[in-house]
Design a protein around this motif. Structure first.
Motif, PDB file in Angstrom:
ATOM      1  N   GLU A  47       0.634  -1.246   0.024  1.00  0.00           N
ATOM      2  CA  GLU A  47      -0.109   0.143   0.089  1.00  0.00           C
ATOM      3  C   GLU A  47       0.986   1.200  -0.124  1.00  0.00           C
ATOM      4  O   GLU A  47       0.878   2.091  -0.951  1.00  0.00           O
ATOM      5  CB  GLU A  47      -0.966   0.103   1.096  1.00  0.00           C
ATOM      6  CG  GLU A  47      -2.220  -0.535   0.987  1.00  0.00           C
ATOM      7  CD  GLU A  47      -3.279  -0.122   2.343  1.00  0.00           C
ATOM      8  OE1 GLU A  47      -2.911   0.890   2.664  1.00  0.00           O
ATOM      9  OE2 GLU A  47      -4.206  -1.077   2.262  1.00  0.00           O
ATOM     10  N   ASP A  93       1.273   4.017  -3.271  1.00  0.00           N
ATOM     11  CA  ASP A  93       1.013   5.347  -2.972  1.00  0.00           C
ATOM     12  C   ASP A  93       2.085   6.383  -3.694  1.00  0.00           C
ATOM     13  O   ASP A  93       2.152   7.194  -4.347  1.00  0.00           O
ATOM     14  CB  ASP A  93       0.815   5.879  -1.547  1.00  0.00           C
ATOM     15  CG  ASP A  93      -0.570   5.604  -1.200  1.00  0.00           C
ATOM     16  OD1 ASP A  93      -1.581   4.938  -1.967  1.00  0.00           O
ATOM     17  OD2 ASP A  93      -0.888   5.655   0.052  1.00  0.00           O
ATOM     18  N   GLN A 109      -3.668   0.322  -4.879  1.00  0.00           N
ATOM     19  CA  GLN A 109      -3.599   1.682  -4.894  1.00  0.00           C
ATOM     20  C   GLN A 109      -3.365   2.321  -6.236  1.00  0.00           C
ATOM     21  O   GLN A 109      -4.013   3.396  -6.566  1.00  0.00           O
ATOM     22  CB  GLN A 109      -2.206   2.057  -4.124  1.00  0.00           C
ATOM     23  CG  GLN A 109      -2.216   1.451  -2.699  1.00  0.00           C
ATOM     24  CD  GLN A 109      -3.412   1.758  -1.951  1.00  0.00           C
ATOM     25  OE1 GLN A 109      -4.450   1.240  -1.893  1.00  0.00           O
ATOM     26  NE2 GLN A 109      -3.310   3.166  -1.266  1.00  0.00           N
ATOM     27  N   TYR A 119      -6.728   2.429  -7.446  1.00  0.00           N
ATOM     28  CA  TYR A 119      -7.674   3.920  -6.696  1.00  0.00           C
ATOM     29  C   TYR A 119      -7.379   5.266  -7.153  1.00  0.00           C
ATOM     30  O   TYR A 119      -8.037   6.270  -7.421  1.00  0.00           O
ATOM     31  CB  TYR A 119      -7.311   3.898  -4.939  1.00  0.00           C
ATOM     32  CG  TYR A 119      -7.919   4.813  -4.463  1.00  0.00           C
ATOM     33  CD1 TYR A 119      -9.267   4.648  -3.835  1.00  0.00           C
ATOM     34  CD2 TYR A 119      -7.201   5.811  -3.853  1.00  0.00           C
ATOM     35  CE1 TYR A 119      -9.879   5.691  -3.292  1.00  0.00           C
ATOM     36  CE2 TYR A 119      -7.873   6.947  -3.115  1.00  0.00           C
ATOM     37  CZ  TYR A 119      -9.073   6.780  -2.793  1.00  0.00           C
ATOM     38  OH  TYR A 119      -9.591   7.889  -1.927  1.00  0.00           O
ATOM     39  N   TRP A 120      -5.905   5.580  -7.300  1.00  0.00           N
ATOM     40  CA  TRP A 120      -5.510   6.900  -7.539  1.00  0.00           C
ATOM     41  C   TRP A 120      -5.712   7.329  -9.080  1.00  0.00           C
ATOM     42  O   TRP A 120      -5.518   8.446  -9.560  1.00  0.00           O
ATOM     43  CB  TRP A 120      -4.251   7.161  -7.001  1.00  0.00           C
ATOM     44  CG  TRP A 120      -4.102   6.966  -5.364  1.00  0.00           C
ATOM     45  CD1 TRP A 120      -3.325   5.937  -4.765  1.00  0.00           C
ATOM     46  CD2 TRP A 120      -4.395   7.934  -4.559  1.00  0.00           C
ATOM     47  NE1 TRP A 120      -3.567   6.278  -3.625  1.00  0.00           N
ATOM     48  CE2 TRP A 120      -3.985   7.531  -3.420  1.00  0.00           C
ATOM     49  CE3 TRP A 120      -5.154   9.313  -4.669  1.00  0.00           C
ATOM     50  CZ2 TRP A 120      -4.486   8.399  -2.149  1.00  0.00           C
ATOM     51  CZ3 TRP A 120      -5.290   9.998  -3.414  1.00  0.00           C
ATOM     52  CH2 TRP A 120      -4.960   9.497  -2.174  1.00  0.00           C
ATOM     53  N   PRO A 131      -1.293  11.760  -4.566  1.00  0.00           N
ATOM     54  CA  PRO A 131      -1.928  11.459  -3.138  1.00  0.00           C
ATOM     55  C   PRO A 131      -1.583  12.158  -2.204  1.00  0.00           C
ATOM     56  O   PRO A 131      -0.578  12.679  -2.076  1.00  0.00           O
ATOM     57  CB  PRO A 131      -1.308  10.113  -2.877  1.00  0.00           C
ATOM     58  CG  PRO A 131      -0.777   9.354  -4.260  1.00  0.00           C
ATOM     59  CD  PRO A 131      -0.415  10.646  -4.987  1.00  0.00           C
TER      60      PRO A 131
END
Lengths: 303, 303
Positions: free
Chosen positions: A231, A235, A269, A272-273, B167
């Motif tokens: 994770e 990121d 991740q 998600y981003w 992020p």
């Protein structure tokens, strides 16, 4: 016609390794390794180092280019080591000038070792056709390099790409969260949550090898630790992708043995981003050169 | 000898502005602005756009270079707009080819508008001698560009530097935390904490101008909001500095009016995260070109 032969030199804190590398096949011959400490203790590191180069060049007269990977910061022109913490006597030494004077018909190329290793993936891995990629090494720290148009990206002042030092969770930089020591501490800390669900002991003997092996057998604690690492790494990768617009990522270093167990969280991740522009072509793969990465990377500086 | 004259063109979603820029002084003459919508509605945007260029070139025969800033993504070769959301009919149009055919003795340079504006700071701001800097624009979104060796850093695939999309806190990207709308929402949300300590009303009428004015008078809520913005911006700047090894940062855009009130928190974060190698030479300053940044930036592509 025989393909070009380059001398690759991987200067490490423990050993200095050198070998003649075939530009086409990546085959290493005339391998030579010397312990770093004794050259340092002699008080004449540069002379001993140059002597070793002389022996290699004498035995391999076709070699006209030498690539040298150094473990630290180098000046922007790539001629002078600036901050080599493992061999501080090299700091400020005009290495390329000194070597060029002694071997006037040979060209020398200096580079940071992580950068060199990253470049090696391009030249010596079959099917590696990406001209742009991010190379991340997982180990005691988190190192990195970016290759753009087949060249090492040095940034503004020569020392770009310190992914291990970007802000991450808990007020800590990334490598203080997912470096080797830190993830072992995390495993010890979270051990009690997994009582009865983990084979890993709480006597402080958990190793990274053990954590990888346990994950392979489905151990809940091991999987949870690698997921947490993934994770945080994920990121950081998003950040790098957004700043550099590079869509191929290679993961190397000793801890890349955990690749299969960190990737589910990394992918979560990324998903998600990131937006479709990135997602449609983003790939994350494991680096392949392994133990020879340093020497081959150094030789790749000669291309 | 008179200094070179370049045509700078700032293509925006509302207006297309152009003017002849003196390379030495940055003085703008023959300024012309046309609303974007009517060209779009004509169904012949490129023709109308080229006609306007023809008029400028006819009146200014010394101009042999034209720089064009576009609000979106461009291909890596800087010849074709890829994704201009405000003027989608330009997507995929071989703009440089078309213009070069019509004006064979003139050179054309395309660039993303944020990148162009960043470059403009180098060429048109006195005392701006840094060859490497990060340029951040604060506004509805958070834009950015990096200049390395006086050139726009385009990264791997041409669209580097999207700091607004990295992020940040609360599972959100940076610009969804500190964009214009988001920081006004934050001010409204936190209003109740500052009852009696703020002049800002809770009727939903807080503006960014009002937040800056209130901060100037020491308003507690306004200062708290800008401090929160500064913290998140500061963390993002640390990340960029570590990845790009650039130590000069310029803050522009409409919300840079808050510069004095975000900087204490920005500096706190820089101080917390960075090591001496960076701290000793890092500077963060306000960008200076203001309203003319787009046009001057476009002209600076001709240097």
């Amino acid at each position: 016609m025989a393909s070009a032969q380059y001398l690759g030199i991987d200067v490490g804190g423990t050993n200095v390794k050198m070998g003649v590398v075939d530009a086409k096949t990546g085959k290493i011959t005339n391998f030579y390794s010397h312990d770093t400490a004794s050259w340092r203790e002699s008080g004449h590191f540069m002379e001993r180092f140059a002597d070793a180069i002389a022996v290699e060049l004498y035995a391999n007269k076709d070699v006209k280019k030498v690539g040298i990977g150094l473990p630290g910061m180098i000046n922007r022109d790539r001629t002078v080591p600036l901050e080599i913490t493992a061999i501080p006597e090299l700091d400020g030494v005009p290495m390329v000038d000194i070597l060029t004077k002694r071997f006037p018909d040979v060209e020398f190329f200096l580079e940071n070792d992580a950068n060199a290793a990253a470049l090696g993936e391009f030249y010596f891995v079959e099917d590696m056709n990406d001209e742009n990629y991010i190379f991340i090494t997982l180990g005691t720290g988190v190192g990195g390099a970016a290759i753009i148009n087949k060249k090492v990206f040095v940034g503004g002042d020569g020392n770009a790409m310190e992914p291990g030092h970007i802000p991450s969770r808990n007020g800590k930089v990334l490598e203080r969260n997912i470096g080797k020591k830190e993830l072992l501490d995390l495993a010890t800390l979270r051990r009690s949550e997994f009582r009865g669900k983990t084979m890993l002991s709480d006597d402080g003997t958990i190793s990274t090898t053990g954590l990888v092996a346990a994950a392979a057998e489905g151990d809940a604690l091991a999987l949870a630790i690698w997921a947490e690492v993934g994770e945080m790494l994920g990121d950081a990768l998003v950040t790098m992708v957004r700043i550099l617009d590079i869509k191929q990522i290679l993961i190397g270093g000793g801890l890349s043995a955990s690749f299969d167990y960190i990737m589910p969280a990394v992918n979560k991740q990324l998903d998600y981003w990131l937006t479709p522009y990135y997602k449609k072509s983003l790939t994350v793969t494991k680096a392949t050169l392994g133990n020879d990465a340093g020497l081959l990377g150094a030789a790749s500086l000669c291309f």
